[in-house]
Write an enzyme that holds these catalytic residues in place. Structure first.
Site, PDB file in Angstrom:
ATOM      1  N   HIS A   9       0.854  -1.190   0.000  1.00 52.68           N
ATOM      2  CA  HIS A   9       0.000   0.000   0.000  1.00 52.68           C
ATOM      3  C   HIS A   9       0.892   1.243   0.000  1.00 52.68           C
ATOM      4  CE1 HIS A   9      -3.951   1.852   1.701  1.00 52.68           C
ATOM      5  NE2 HIS A   9      -3.256   2.754   1.061  1.00 52.68           N
ATOM      6  N   GLU A  32      -2.609  -1.646  -3.220  1.00 47.87           N
ATOM      7  CA  GLU A  32      -3.703  -0.819  -2.722  1.00 47.87           C
ATOM      8  C   GLU A  32      -3.304   0.638  -2.767  1.00 47.87           C
ATOM      9  OE1 GLU A  32      -4.921  -3.669   1.053  1.00 47.87           O
ATOM     10  OE2 GLU A  32      -3.905  -1.786   1.396  1.00 47.87           O
ATOM     11  N   HIS A  68      -8.383  -5.201   7.316  1.00 51.89           N
ATOM     12  CA  HIS A  68      -8.104  -4.175   8.323  1.00 51.89           C
ATOM     13  C   HIS A  68      -8.402  -4.698   9.713  1.00 51.89           C
ATOM     14  CE1 HIS A  68      -6.756  -0.229   9.402  1.00 51.89           C
ATOM     15  NE2 HIS A  68      -6.601   0.028   8.126  1.00 51.89           N
TER      16      HIS A  68
END
Ligand code: PXP
Length: 237
Positions: A43, A70, A190
Protein backbone atom coordinates in the site's frame (compact mmCIF):
# COMPACT_ATOMS: atom_id res chain seq x y z
CA UNK A 1 -10.89 -21.35 0.50
CA UNK A 2 -10.14 -17.78 1.46
CA UNK A 3 -6.70 -16.64 0.34
CA UNK A 4 -4.29 -14.98 2.75
CA UNK A 5 -2.53 -11.96 1.28
CA UNK A 6 0.15 -10.60 3.58
CA UNK A 7 0.44 -6.82 3.67
CA UNK A 8 4.15 -6.11 4.05
CA UNK A 9 3.90 -2.35 4.64
CA UNK A 10 4.79 -2.73 8.31
CA UNK A 11 8.06 -4.41 7.44
CA UNK A 12 8.93 -1.36 5.35
CA UNK A 13 7.94 0.88 8.26
CA UNK A 14 10.50 -0.83 10.51
CA UNK A 15 13.15 -0.58 7.78
CA UNK A 16 12.42 3.11 7.22
CA UNK A 17 12.91 3.86 10.92
CA UNK A 18 16.66 3.53 10.43
CA UNK A 19 17.15 4.40 6.78
CA UNK A 20 19.07 1.23 5.87
CA UNK A 21 17.80 -2.03 4.44
CA UNK A 22 16.95 -3.95 7.59
CA UNK A 23 14.61 -5.75 7.56
CA UNK A 24 14.83 -6.48 3.85
CA UNK A 25 11.37 -5.94 2.36
CA UNK A 26 12.12 -7.95 -0.79
CA UNK A 27 13.27 -10.93 1.25
CA UNK A 28 10.17 -10.63 3.41
CA UNK A 29 7.94 -10.79 0.32
CA UNK A 30 9.74 -13.90 -0.93
CA UNK A 31 9.65 -15.54 2.49
CA UNK A 32 5.96 -14.84 3.07
CA UNK A 33 5.21 -16.78 -0.10
CA UNK A 34 7.66 -19.51 0.84
CA UNK A 35 5.88 -19.90 4.19
CA UNK A 36 2.49 -20.29 2.51
CA UNK A 37 1.04 -16.83 1.93
CA UNK A 38 -1.17 -16.86 -1.14
CA UNK A 39 -0.60 -13.24 -1.99
CA UNK A 40 1.42 -10.14 -1.17
CA UNK A 41 -0.20 -6.76 -0.63
CA UNK A 42 1.51 -3.39 -0.68
CA UNK A 43 0.00 0.00 0.00
CA UNK A 44 2.26 2.79 -1.23
CA UNK A 45 1.22 6.17 0.09
CA UNK A 46 2.20 9.48 -1.52
CA UNK A 47 4.55 10.34 1.39
CA UNK A 48 6.21 6.89 1.07
CA UNK A 49 6.40 6.49 4.83
CA UNK A 50 5.77 2.73 4.52
CA UNK A 51 6.31 0.93 1.23
CA UNK A 52 8.00 3.15 -1.36
CA UNK A 53 7.09 3.29 -5.02
CA UNK A 54 10.55 1.91 -5.81
CA UNK A 55 9.91 -1.11 -3.54
CA UNK A 56 6.76 -1.90 -5.47
CA UNK A 57 8.69 -2.04 -8.75
CA UNK A 58 11.36 -4.23 -7.19
CA UNK A 59 8.91 -6.64 -5.55
CA UNK A 60 6.86 -7.24 -8.71
CA UNK A 61 9.22 -9.71 -10.49
CA UNK A 62 9.69 -11.71 -7.28
CA UNK A 63 6.03 -12.50 -6.75
CA UNK A 64 4.92 -16.03 -7.58
CA UNK A 65 1.44 -15.88 -6.06
CA UNK A 66 -0.84 -12.84 -6.30
CA UNK A 67 0.31 -9.25 -6.15
CA UNK A 68 -2.22 -6.75 -4.83
CA UNK A 69 -1.48 -3.03 -4.85
CA UNK A 70 -3.70 -0.82 -2.72
CA UNK A 71 -3.96 2.91 -2.75
CA UNK A 72 -5.69 6.10 -3.61
CA UNK A 73 -5.88 6.35 -7.41
CA UNK A 74 -4.06 9.64 -7.80
CA UNK A 75 -2.34 10.01 -11.21
CA UNK A 76 1.06 8.86 -9.88
CA UNK A 77 -0.54 5.71 -8.43
CA UNK A 78 -2.47 4.92 -11.61
CA UNK A 79 0.69 5.27 -13.74
CA UNK A 80 2.60 2.96 -11.42
CA UNK A 81 -0.12 0.30 -11.40
CA UNK A 82 -0.38 0.36 -15.20
CA UNK A 83 3.36 -0.07 -15.52
CA UNK A 84 3.60 -2.85 -12.95
CA UNK A 85 0.42 -4.70 -13.91
CA UNK A 86 -0.31 -6.47 -10.61
CA UNK A 87 -2.95 -9.19 -10.45
CA UNK A 88 -5.21 -6.91 -8.47
CA UNK A 89 -5.52 -3.24 -7.63
CA UNK A 90 -7.54 -2.18 -4.58
CA UNK A 91 -8.78 1.39 -4.62
CA UNK A 92 -8.75 3.08 -1.22
CA UNK A 93 -9.91 6.66 -0.54
CA UNK A 94 -6.99 7.59 1.74
CA UNK A 95 -6.45 11.22 2.41
CA UNK A 96 -2.88 12.45 2.84
CA UNK A 97 -2.84 12.85 6.59
CA UNK A 98 -4.36 9.57 7.81
CA UNK A 99 -2.35 7.12 9.89
CA UNK A 100 -4.01 4.20 8.11
CA UNK A 101 -7.08 3.66 5.92
CA UNK A 102 -10.04 4.78 7.96
CA UNK A 103 -13.10 4.60 5.67
CA UNK A 104 -14.44 3.00 2.55
CA UNK A 105 -15.48 4.81 -0.61
CA UNK A 106 -18.74 6.61 -0.98
CA UNK A 107 -19.47 4.69 -4.17
CA UNK A 108 -22.53 6.79 -4.96
CA UNK A 109 -20.79 10.17 -4.70
CA UNK A 110 -17.64 9.01 -6.50
CA UNK A 111 -19.28 6.62 -8.95
CA UNK A 112 -18.26 8.42 -12.13
CA UNK A 113 -14.67 8.81 -11.01
CA UNK A 114 -14.42 5.15 -9.95
CA UNK A 115 -16.01 4.02 -13.20
CA UNK A 116 -13.44 5.93 -15.20
CA UNK A 117 -10.45 4.66 -13.21
CA UNK A 118 -11.71 1.09 -13.22
CA UNK A 119 -12.22 1.09 -16.96
CA UNK A 120 -8.57 2.08 -17.39
CA UNK A 121 -7.40 -0.81 -15.20
CA UNK A 122 -9.77 -3.24 -16.93
CA UNK A 123 -8.36 -2.28 -20.32
CA UNK A 124 -5.03 -3.53 -18.98
CA UNK A 125 -6.55 -6.75 -17.61
CA UNK A 126 -5.94 -5.83 -13.99
CA UNK A 127 -8.55 -7.11 -11.54
CA UNK A 128 -10.09 -4.32 -9.48
CA UNK A 129 -11.43 -4.12 -5.98
CA UNK A 130 -13.01 -1.16 -4.17
CA UNK A 131 -12.59 -0.67 -0.42
CA UNK A 132 -16.03 -0.14 1.14
CA UNK A 133 -17.70 -0.01 4.53
CA UNK A 134 -20.13 -2.86 5.25
CA UNK A 135 -23.07 -1.00 3.79
CA UNK A 136 -25.37 -2.71 1.30
CA UNK A 137 -25.98 0.49 -0.64
CA UNK A 138 -22.26 1.15 -1.05
CA UNK A 139 -21.78 -2.41 -2.26
CA UNK A 140 -24.61 -2.12 -4.78
CA UNK A 141 -23.34 1.21 -6.13
CA UNK A 142 -19.85 -0.30 -6.36
CA UNK A 143 -21.24 -2.87 -8.79
CA UNK A 144 -22.25 -0.04 -11.15
CA UNK A 145 -18.60 1.01 -11.51
CA UNK A 146 -17.68 -2.25 -13.26
CA UNK A 147 -15.35 -3.40 -10.48
CA UNK A 148 -14.68 -7.12 -10.07
CA UNK A 149 -14.63 -7.12 -6.29
CA UNK A 150 -15.15 -5.09 -3.16
CA UNK A 151 -12.99 -5.22 -0.05
CA UNK A 152 -14.96 -4.84 3.17
CA UNK A 153 -13.30 -2.53 5.71
CA UNK A 154 -13.21 -4.71 8.82
CA UNK A 155 -12.09 -2.22 11.48
CA UNK A 156 -15.59 -2.00 13.01
CA UNK A 157 -15.89 -5.78 13.07
CA UNK A 158 -12.54 -6.08 14.83
CA UNK A 159 -13.29 -3.47 17.46
CA UNK A 160 -16.78 -4.80 18.21
CA UNK A 161 -15.80 -8.48 18.11
CA UNK A 162 -14.82 -8.70 21.80
CA UNK A 163 -18.13 -7.11 22.85
CA UNK A 164 -20.56 -9.16 20.76
CA UNK A 165 -19.29 -11.06 17.78
CA UNK A 166 -22.75 -11.86 16.37
CA UNK A 167 -23.65 -8.19 16.31
CA UNK A 168 -20.20 -7.24 15.04
CA UNK A 169 -20.47 -9.46 12.01
CA UNK A 170 -24.10 -8.81 11.05
CA UNK A 171 -23.51 -5.82 8.72
CA UNK A 172 -20.65 -7.74 7.09
CA UNK A 173 -22.81 -10.77 6.49
CA UNK A 174 -25.48 -8.57 4.92
CA UNK A 175 -22.93 -6.73 2.79
CA UNK A 176 -21.46 -10.05 1.64
CA UNK A 177 -24.93 -11.22 0.60
CA UNK A 178 -25.48 -7.94 -1.24
CA UNK A 179 -22.17 -8.44 -3.05
CA UNK A 180 -23.24 -11.95 -4.08
CA UNK A 181 -26.55 -10.63 -5.37
CA UNK A 182 -24.89 -8.10 -7.64
CA UNK A 183 -22.18 -10.54 -8.76
CA UNK A 184 -19.19 -8.99 -6.99
CA UNK A 185 -16.30 -10.98 -5.57
CA UNK A 186 -15.50 -10.33 -1.92
CA UNK A 187 -12.28 -9.45 -0.12
CA UNK A 188 -11.84 -8.09 3.40
CA UNK A 189 -9.20 -6.43 5.48
CA UNK A 190 -8.10 -4.18 8.32
CA UNK A 191 -7.46 -5.16 11.93
CA UNK A 192 -8.06 -8.83 11.31
CA UNK A 193 -6.03 -10.95 13.71
CA UNK A 194 -5.67 -14.40 15.23
CA UNK A 195 -8.61 -13.77 17.59
CA UNK A 196 -11.20 -12.54 15.14
CA UNK A 197 -10.23 -14.07 11.79
CA UNK A 198 -11.65 -17.57 12.19
CA UNK A 199 -15.16 -16.39 13.04
CA UNK A 200 -15.12 -13.87 10.21
CA UNK A 201 -14.00 -16.33 7.57
CA UNK A 202 -16.39 -19.09 8.64
CA UNK A 203 -19.41 -16.74 8.80
CA UNK A 204 -18.95 -14.61 5.70
CA UNK A 205 -20.05 -16.40 2.54
CA UNK A 206 -17.77 -16.58 -0.50
CA UNK A 207 -14.90 -14.66 1.06
CA UNK A 208 -12.16 -14.79 -1.57
CA UNK A 209 -9.28 -13.02 0.12
CA UNK A 210 -8.18 -11.31 3.31
CA UNK A 211 -5.23 -8.93 3.45
CA UNK A 212 -3.55 -8.72 6.82
CA UNK A 213 -0.56 -6.69 7.90
CA UNK A 214 -0.36 -5.05 11.31
CA UNK A 215 -1.38 -7.96 13.54
CA UNK A 216 0.45 -10.55 11.47
CA UNK A 217 3.76 -8.70 11.56
CA UNK A 218 3.27 -8.04 15.29
CA UNK A 219 2.61 -11.74 15.94
CA UNK A 220 5.73 -12.60 13.95
CA UNK A 221 7.85 -10.78 16.57
CA UNK A 222 6.88 -13.49 19.03
CA UNK A 223 6.34 -16.54 16.84
CA UNK A 224 8.48 -15.88 13.80
CA UNK A 225 7.13 -15.28 10.30
CA UNK A 226 6.79 -18.91 9.24
CA UNK A 227 4.82 -20.07 12.28
CA UNK A 228 2.70 -16.92 12.22
CA UNK A 229 1.69 -17.33 8.59
CA UNK A 230 0.81 -20.95 9.30
CA UNK A 231 -1.36 -19.91 12.23
CA UNK A 232 -3.25 -17.43 10.02
CA UNK A 233 -3.67 -20.06 7.31
CA UNK A 234 -5.11 -22.46 9.91
CA UNK A 235 -7.78 -19.86 10.82
CA UNK A 236 -8.87 -19.75 7.20
CA UNK A 237 -9.28 -23.51 6.82
N1 PXP B 1 -6.89 -3.25 3.54
C1 PXP B 1 -6.61 -1.94 3.37
C2 PXP B 1 -7.33 -1.18 2.32
C3 PXP B 1 -5.64 -1.29 4.15
O1 PXP B 1 -5.37 0.00 3.97
C4 PXP B 1 -4.93 -2.04 5.11
C5 PXP B 1 -3.85 -1.38 5.91
O2 PXP B 1 -2.86 -0.89 5.07
C6 PXP B 1 -5.25 -3.41 5.25
C7 PXP B 1 -6.24 -3.97 4.46
C8 PXP B 1 -4.56 -4.28 6.25
O3 PXP B 1 -4.89 -3.83 7.55
P1 PXP B 1 -4.05 -4.33 8.79
O4 PXP B 1 -2.67 -3.81 8.65
O5 PXP B 1 -4.79 -3.76 9.97
O6 PXP B 1 -4.09 -5.83 8.78
Amino acid sequence: MTKLSVNINKIATIRNARGGNMPDVLKAAIDCELFGAEGITVHPRPDERHIRYRDVFEIRPLIRTEFNIEGNPIPQFIDMVLEIKPHQVTLVPDSHDVLTSNAGWDTLKHKDFLKEVISVFKQHNIRTSIFVDPDNEMVKHAADTGTDRVELYTEAYASNYPLNREQAIEPYYNAAKAAQEVGLGLNAGHDLDLNNLWYFSRTIPALLEVSIGHALVSDALYMGLEKTINCYLQQLK
